[in-house]
Design a protein around this motif. Structure first.
Motif, PDB file in Angstrom:
ATOM      1  N   TRP A  46      46.654  44.944  45.223  1.00  0.00           N
ATOM      2  CA  TRP A  46      45.669  45.637  46.050  1.00  0.00           C
ATOM      3  C   TRP A  46      45.127  46.857  45.305  1.00  0.00           C
ATOM      4  O   TRP A  46      43.917  47.101  45.298  1.00  0.00           O
ATOM      5  CB  TRP A  46      46.288  46.088  47.372  1.00  0.00           C
ATOM      6  N   ASP A  89      45.175  36.061  49.238  1.00  0.00           N
ATOM      7  CA  ASP A  89      45.117  37.368  49.877  1.00  0.00           C
ATOM      8  C   ASP A  89      46.410  38.111  49.562  1.00  0.00           C
ATOM      9  O   ASP A  89      47.485  37.510  49.545  1.00  0.00           O
ATOM     10  CB  ASP A  89      44.946  37.226  51.393  1.00  0.00           C
ATOM     11  N   THR A 134      37.032  41.097  49.417  1.00  0.00           N
ATOM     12  CA  THR A 134      38.110  42.074  49.261  1.00  0.00           C
ATOM     13  C   THR A 134      37.548  43.487  49.400  1.00  0.00           C
ATOM     14  O   THR A 134      36.322  43.665  49.484  1.00  0.00           O
ATOM     15  CB  THR A 134      38.725  41.935  47.863  1.00  0.00           C
ATOM     16  N   GLY A 179      40.498  36.972  49.617  1.00  0.00           N
ATOM     17  CA  GLY A 179      40.274  37.858  50.760  1.00  0.00           C
ATOM     18  C   GLY A 179      40.035  36.995  51.985  1.00  0.00           C
ATOM     19  O   GLY A 179      38.983  36.368  52.101  1.00  0.00           O
ATOM     20  N   ASP A 233      47.872  40.090  51.417  1.00  0.00           N
ATOM     21  CA  ASP A 233      48.581  40.322  52.675  1.00  0.00           C
ATOM     22  C   ASP A 233      48.850  38.979  53.354  1.00  0.00           C
ATOM     23  O   ASP A 233      47.927  38.309  53.822  1.00  0.00           O
ATOM     24  CB  ASP A 233      47.738  41.220  53.577  1.00  0.00           C
ATOM     25  N   HIS A 291      45.056  50.262  53.966  1.00  0.00           N
ATOM     26  CA  HIS A 291      44.871  48.824  54.128  1.00  0.00           C
ATOM     27  C   HIS A 291      45.263  48.461  55.555  1.00  0.00           C
ATOM     28  O   HIS A 291      46.273  48.952  56.058  1.00  0.00           O
ATOM     29  CB  HIS A 291      45.761  48.065  53.130  1.00  0.00           C
ATOM     30  N   PRO A 292      44.439  47.652  56.256  1.00  0.00           N
ATOM     31  CA  PRO A 292      43.398  46.777  55.731  1.00  0.00           C
ATOM     32  C   PRO A 292      41.952  47.257  55.913  1.00  0.00           C
ATOM     33  O   PRO A 292      41.044  46.575  55.463  1.00  0.00           O
ATOM     34  CB  PRO A 292      43.612  45.509  56.560  1.00  0.00           C
ATOM     35  N   ILE A 344      53.085  42.300  51.669  1.00  0.00           N
ATOM     36  CA  ILE A 344      51.907  42.845  50.980  1.00  0.00           C
ATOM     37  C   ILE A 344      52.174  43.018  49.491  1.00  0.00           C
ATOM     38  O   ILE A 344      53.192  43.590  49.092  1.00  0.00           O
ATOM     39  CB  ILE A 344      51.500  44.188  51.608  1.00  0.00           C
ATOM     40  N   ARG A 351      47.414  38.634  56.810  1.00  0.00           N
ATOM     41  CA  ARG A 351      45.959  38.484  56.910  1.00  0.00           C
ATOM     42  C   ARG A 351      45.508  37.058  56.600  1.00  0.00           C
ATOM     43  O   ARG A 351      44.390  36.673  56.927  1.00  0.00           O
ATOM     44  CB  ARG A 351      45.275  39.447  55.941  1.00  0.00           C
ATOM     45  N   TRP A 406      51.084  45.121  47.012  1.00  0.00           N
ATOM     46  CA  TRP A 406      50.370  46.385  46.885  1.00  0.00           C
ATOM     47  C   TRP A 406      49.874  46.633  45.458  1.00  0.00           C
ATOM     48  O   TRP A 406      48.843  47.264  45.252  1.00  0.00           O
ATOM     49  CB  TRP A 406      51.252  47.546  47.344  1.00  0.00           C
TER      50      TRP A 406
END
Length: 451
Positions: free
Chosen positions: A211, A64, A104, A41, A66, A226-227, A206, A69, A208
């Protein structure tokens, strides 16, 4: 070198878990003193956690879901290896990791921390420790069984104001504490029923699937989840109470020893549904007498637009009517001889006493509790090196029970019931139907692994 390094760190960690250990690492060469950090994260709060732990350490791995990010963290630490799946990171470089940060969404704290602890890696997990009661208790027990150093990222636990508060209360400065009041303007993200998050194509940047992680409810990707706006979902976050409660309530939890059984009831709860938390709630905890203190009432108010003008806000007793309150959050300790007021959620501001004459007496109170430098991640790193005790907000002694206290408030909200909480049994007395709220349904392939 790697074998020698692991031996030093393992020895220091074992000693730090029980006492203030001698510094075993600072006398070694620099590569030993610097810990290899794996950050899971990396955007938002994750980036601030990385920045906090970086001094004196090596940011070696960034993970991460993403790719966008992770960019800023990667630019600051260009030598770090990058991953989008924490499982791949642990599998490929787990033997090179000395400490892990987990920043996260709440629903992924548990599986990532379990992976770290199972490999013997000290870990910092952002607040709340988990977003279900079963996971919170299971993670605390797992860390204890494995003898791994841990800390939760409620930075107020490391601040001087928290120590002043406990020292003043234990010295009897404001007499017997009868009530504690907290308020916040959270949520500052969408909550309540009827919100829609229609499916959109998952960006190629991403991951997903990772996530979604443990959640059995597989929602399609939407940029309003998200985010940031995941916090209002029961599945992913735990609303305003989960977001700020572990920060604010830490002060009363630690100063008044609020571990154990209690009764909690919610009122003034706005509409919500099975998916989303409400926009506003008032939650009242009643803690029985314990040790040298009497019973204590803790009042939580969230969804307060501005406490100075909001008609729904109940102003705590004992503070001047013309005192301007922080629009985001605040806390008031009401004693039989006076009031301690913090105009923030973390005890980071200077405490204010009423009557003001108590300040002269406060200056005479001796320091009892050591001050912590550098926040929870640096507190953890010192313990790993053997240069300090285990963190105050470690999972088994502090962070776990504190998170449970917070989450039982949400149990009162979701059930609409008055909860008589049995801490040892981890259940609401006489309400077996509420067990469905205690443990999530896990997505296939993401079931808990606590070997």
């Amino acid at each position: 070198m790697h074998s020698s390094r692991r031996t030093f760190i393992k020895s220091a960690t074992a000693l730090a878990g029980t006492a203030l250990a001698p510094n075993l690492l600072l006398g070694q060469e620099n590569s030993v003193a610097m810990l290899n950090v794996a950050a899971v994260g990396c955007g938002g709060k994750g980036l601030s956690d990385i920045s906090e732990i970086a001094p004196g350490n090596r940011i070696a791995f960034l993970c991460d879901i993403d790719a966008n990010r992770i960019k800023e963290a990667s630019a600051r630490f260009p030598d770090a290896q990058i991953f989008s799946d924490y499982r791949e990171m642990f599998e490929k470089v787990g033997d090179q990791i000395d400490v892990v940060t987990v920043s996260t969404p709440d629903h992924m704290h548990f599986p990532i921390a379990c992976e770290a602890i199972g490999r013997g890696k000290p870990v910092m997990v952002q607040k709340p420790m988990c977003n279900t009661l079963w996971e919170t208790r299971a993670l605390a027990n797992y860390a204890k069984d494995k003898g791994v150093l841990t800390v939760m990222g409620n930075q107020g636990a490391t601040l001087q104001g928290t120590r002043l508060l406990r020292e003043w209360i234990e010295a009897g400065l404001i007499g017997e504490v009868k009530e504690v009041h907290y308020w916040t303007n959270r949520p500052i993200w969408p909550q309540g029923p009827g919100l829609e998050f229609p499916a959109e194509p998952v960006p190629p940047t991403i991951n997903w699937d990772v996530w979604q992680g443990t959640c059995a409810t597989e929602r399609p990707y939407n940029p309003n989840i998200h985010p940031f706006k995941w916090r209002g979902f029961w599945d992913y976050g735990c609303g305003a109470l989960g977001d700020i409660g572990c920060h604010s309530m830490n002060s009363a939890f630690w100063a008044l020893d609020l571990q154990g059984d209690f009764v909690v009831e919610a009122s003034k709860v706005s509409e919500f549904d099975e998916n989303m938390a409400p926009k506003h709630a008032t939650i009242v905890y009643d803690f029985p007498a314990k040790g040298n203190r009497g019973p204590v009432k803790v009042v939580w108010q969230d969804g307060i637009g501005n406490p100075n003008t909001d008609k729904n806000f109940v102003r705590p007793p004992g503070i001047p009517d013309d005192l301007e309150l922080n629009k985001e959050f605040g806390q008031v300790f009401v004693g039989t001889k006076g009031i301690i007021f913090f105009n923030d959620a973390y005890c980071s501001s200077a405490p204010i006493l009423f009557p003001e004459s108590l300040m002269q007496e406060a200056r005479k109170i001796k320091k009892v509790y050591p001050r912590v430098k550098g926040g929870p991640t640096q507190e953890l790193c010192r313990a790993i090196r053997g240069d300090g005790p285990k963190p105050v907000s470690n999972f088994e002694d502090h962070a776990g029970p504190l998170t449970e206290m917070v989450l039982v408030g949400n149990l009162a909200v979701r059930s609409g019931k008055k909860i008589d909480w049995d801490s040892e049994a981890l259940e609401a007395r006489g309400l077996p139907e509420l067990k469905r709220f205690l443990k999530r349904e896990y997505r296939a392939g993401w079931e808990p692994k606590l070997a």
